[in-house]
Design a protein around this motif. Structure first.
Motif, PDB file in Angstrom:
ATOM      1  N   THR A   1       0.874  -1.190   0.011  1.00 21.47           N
ATOM      2  CA  THR A   1      -0.139  -0.090   0.004  1.00 21.47           C
ATOM      3  C   THR A   1       1.002   1.328   0.027  1.00 21.47           C
TER       4      THR A   1
ATOM      5  N   GLN B   1       1.879   5.198   0.159  1.00 21.03           N
ATOM      6  CA  GLN B   1       1.500   6.519   0.405  1.00 21.03           C
ATOM      7  C   GLN B   1       2.304   7.522  -0.073  1.00 21.03           C
TER       8      GLN B   1
ATOM      9  N   LEU C   1       6.127   6.329   0.501  1.00 19.49           N
ATOM     10  CA  LEU C   1       6.129   5.589   1.554  1.00 19.49           C
ATOM     11  C   LEU C   1       5.236   4.360   1.223  1.00 19.49           C
TER      12      LEU C   1
ATOM     13  N   TYR D   1       3.701   0.426   2.595  1.00 19.87           N
ATOM     14  CA  TYR D   1       3.764  -0.325   3.691  1.00 19.87           C
ATOM     15  C   TYR D   1       3.273  -1.644   3.204  1.00 19.87           C
TER      16      TYR D   1
ATOM     17  N   THR E   1       2.524  -5.727   3.749  1.00 21.72           N
ATOM     18  CA  THR E   1       1.798  -6.483   4.863  1.00 21.72           C
ATOM     19  C   THR E   1       1.814  -8.135   4.019  1.00 21.72           C
TER      20      THR E   1
ATOM     21  N   LEU F   1      10.095   1.470   2.551  1.00 20.74           N
ATOM     22  CA  LEU F   1       9.277   0.437   2.786  1.00 20.74           C
ATOM     23  C   LEU F   1       9.202   0.061   4.106  1.00 20.74           C
ATOM     24  N   ASP F   2       8.120   0.041   4.789  1.00 22.18           N
ATOM     25  CA  ASP F   2       7.602   0.044   6.003  1.00 22.18           C
ATOM     26  C   ASP F   2       7.343  -1.770   6.128  1.00 22.18           C
TER      27      ASP F   2
ATOM     28  N   ALA G   1       6.913  -3.525   8.742  1.00 27.99           N
ATOM     29  CA  ALA G   1       6.428  -3.940  10.311  1.00 27.99           C
ATOM     30  C   ALA G   1       5.287  -5.290  10.138  1.00 27.99           C
ATOM     31  N   ALA G   2       4.538  -5.378   9.208  1.00 24.34           N
ATOM     32  CA  ALA G   2       3.642  -6.230   9.089  1.00 24.34           C
ATOM     33  C   ALA G   2       4.051  -7.361   8.163  1.00 24.34           C
TER      34      ALA G   2
ATOM     35  N   THR H   1      10.982   2.953  12.852  1.00 25.82           N
ATOM     36  CA  THR H   1       9.580   3.235  11.961  1.00 25.82           C
ATOM     37  C   THR H   1       9.548   3.976  10.801  1.00 25.82           C
ATOM     38  N   ALA H   2       8.362   4.089  10.470  1.00 22.57           N
ATOM     39  CA  ALA H   2       8.641   4.839   8.951  1.00 22.57           C
ATOM     40  C   ALA H   2       8.480   6.375   9.304  1.00 22.57           C
TER      41      ALA H   2
END
Length: 123
Positions: free
Chosen positions: A7, A9, A17, A19, A21, A49-50, A52-53, A106-107
């Motif tokens: 996803t 943003q 940015l 995310y 998942t 690229l975040d 976290a998930a 973190t992002a």
């Protein structure tokens, strides 16, 4: 089919940015690479690229990240990782790629670093 989603943003003209998942594996790595490279082609040469998930990352997912890094660099951009799962962070350290792929907790930290970096400042 393996669970995966990117996803994006867009936070700035040349910055995206995204995310991530789900799982990064043989089945999903090509989609990760395709979607990330599409962002670069759209002018977002700086990617965060975040992760976290991300629940799993095998060598295919790892190789996709390396390929994205190379394409961003070829576009005079950057790839930054955020919220790395422990196992992926260890893999980056073991391979020496942590020196090329900066990672932030973190992002939000990555966005602040991007904003403050003279190399990525936008006019």
């Amino acid at each position: 089919m393996t669970d995966f989603r990117l996803t994006a943003q867009h936070t700035d003209g040349d910055l995206a940015l995204a995310y991530i998942t789900g799982e990064l594996d043989l089945a999903t790595a090509p989609r990760l690479r395709t979607q990330a490279l599409a962002l670069i082609e759209q002018g977002h040469r700086h990617l965060i690229l975040d992760l976290a998930a991300v629940t799993f990352c095998d060598s295919s997912g790892f190789n996709a990240l390396v390929g994205i890094f190379r394409c961003a660099k070829a576009a005079d951009g950057t790839l930054v990782l955020a919220a790395l799962p422990d196992r992926l962070e260890r893999l980056l350290d073991l391979t020496g790629l942590s020196a090329l792929l900066p990672a932030y907790p973190t992002a939000a930290h990555a966005l602040v670093a991007h904003t403050c970096s003279p190399d990525t400042a936008t006019a």
